[in-house]
Design a protein around this motif. Sequence first.
Motif: not given
Length: 635
Positions: A23-28, A32-34, A37-40, A327-328
């Motif tokens: 989502g144009d943010g910064r993933r920790p 994992p990507l999946k 994405q589910e958490a956000a 990014k946020k």
Amino acid sequence: MLSVAKVQRRNAWRYYVRGVAFGDGRRPVGQPLKDAQEAAGLPPGRWLGRGLAALGLTAGAEVSERQMELVFGQGRHPDADRIEQHLLDDGADAATARRATVLGQPIEEIEARKQTPLIALDFTFRPQASLHVLWALGDAHTRRVIERAHERAIDRALRWLEDEVAETRWSSGHGRAKTPALVVAAWRHFENRDGFPLLHEHCLILNRVQRLDADGDPVWGALDTYRLYRHVVAAGTLYTLAITTEVCEELGLATVPREVTPGLRPVMEIAGVDSELIDWSATRRQQIEDVLEGLTYKYAQKHGRLPGEKAREGLGWWAAQDTRREKKTPRPLEQLLVWWKASALLKFGQQMVDGLLQRCRAAGAAIRARVDPHVDVVLAAVDVAAVVFTVRGRFARRHVLAEARRHLLETLRGREVTRGLDDYIASRALSDHGRQTTDPQPGRRAPAADQIFYTADFPEPDPWFIAGAGGKPPRESSRYERARVASLAVRNAIRAARTTAAGQADAPAATSAAAHTGEQHHDPASAPPHAVDHPGRDATPTPAQRAAAIHGHQQAAMPEEYLGGRTTDAGTWLRTPKNLERLAAFTRAADARRRAYEDRKPPAGPEAPAADGRRQEHEQQNRQPGHGQGPGPRP
């Protein structure tokens, strides 16, 4: 609307997996990507394109992090791990097993030649600002309609790129072939970096396509990405036309032009969406304008003059870069919808927010009742050719096709467009008003259809200066504003000729059969199969009635609040029909005076020396033609 970015370096896939896919943010880091994405609450990426079958993928399937690394990071098959392990188990060596999973030329070989490989192109599709407002503040049904139209418009633009544009090249461009099968990974976003609504889709088009070699075996090669770049504007106008038409037809809406940047083409927005709501969603627009004002002042101080059209575009790019936010952390769509609704209610009140869709439908009904769905191909071809010629000078078919789609969107105001009408208008504009300037070279391959350039012979209005509004400095008229004046003069001449002919046809001596001949939607001489039929009509209008209807239609019939001009902004007085007529009259008068002055014989003077006589003869032979004589071919 469509923008393009390059994906060049091997580690660029990390930016998309860590940011764009999140989502144009910064993933920790380490998550994992999946799971992220589910958490956000973000939707996963999906595969698109006809080229998926060659990779064992299906359209709509989820894009995994490992597939992104293999395809867009290493240029390998998305299932390379399984394929490589299977070959190793069969006794193949490691190098051979790995090479079997590479799509086309290995990236390592390209980098060994000190070249930067182009891995993919990022096509970003987004609708107009008014559709963002309706999508964010509307009900669930409105959001579903806009999202479905967004998806279908993207699919239609990608299909057009596959059918008409996509080609593969090999042997340094000596070999070419059509490749109607792209591999695309799409990621949907809901907000901009300020947290306000911005529905858009990142579509990563892989720079690898499959073709058949001389033996009929499938091989992977590179796309002709330069050819894709040249057709970006035409693909963007097709997306905008498709999404706007579907939303307007589904919800009973219509469009009106809104000027975003003075002098440039207006954006066709949904009628009834208040400009305050558009400004509320487009927060960065005001930030860019504030920075651009300071950059313009510095430019004038440094160069001693105001920036021209190209300089303004460059300053606008710098202003956009200076106002780009960091990014946020993204938020789920459900939270965003609640926050957007609360923000709009606090700023504008419940009446403006809750009655948005009703106002849009009321304005759309008034516009649709007054805008005739007929398209006059003759006037459309004149308008398209005059605008493209005045703006560009030399143009190809893709430029005319993009302008034809803009013309349909501006003329029909959101009504349904018959498939193929844009292509027909483009072909008519080129055949009736284009003059080919690209000549085949002896001993060389004949140029392709999209490599042929044309020009036209419309008179070009001289530039003029426009007083600034709201304390802004004056500016020179843009090429688009001059194009509108050039187009109006020719279209008015056609209307005048038609009105005269129609008056003669309506004389008592005319027969009823003569009044009922011809195609009422397009040019009677050609009668293309793109008419919009109205079976409920009992009688065919007379030629005079058809001319009057088309005249009113081309003047963009709108409700009373929009009758002041081509845009909803009160300050853009230049594009009102009255002032366009006035500018066209000024241009014709100036051209007439110039021709009279140039044709006047100079007074007889003392006999000049022979050298001066030869110089005068040379200047007379190389004198440029006046505006009334047409611009002639350009260098």
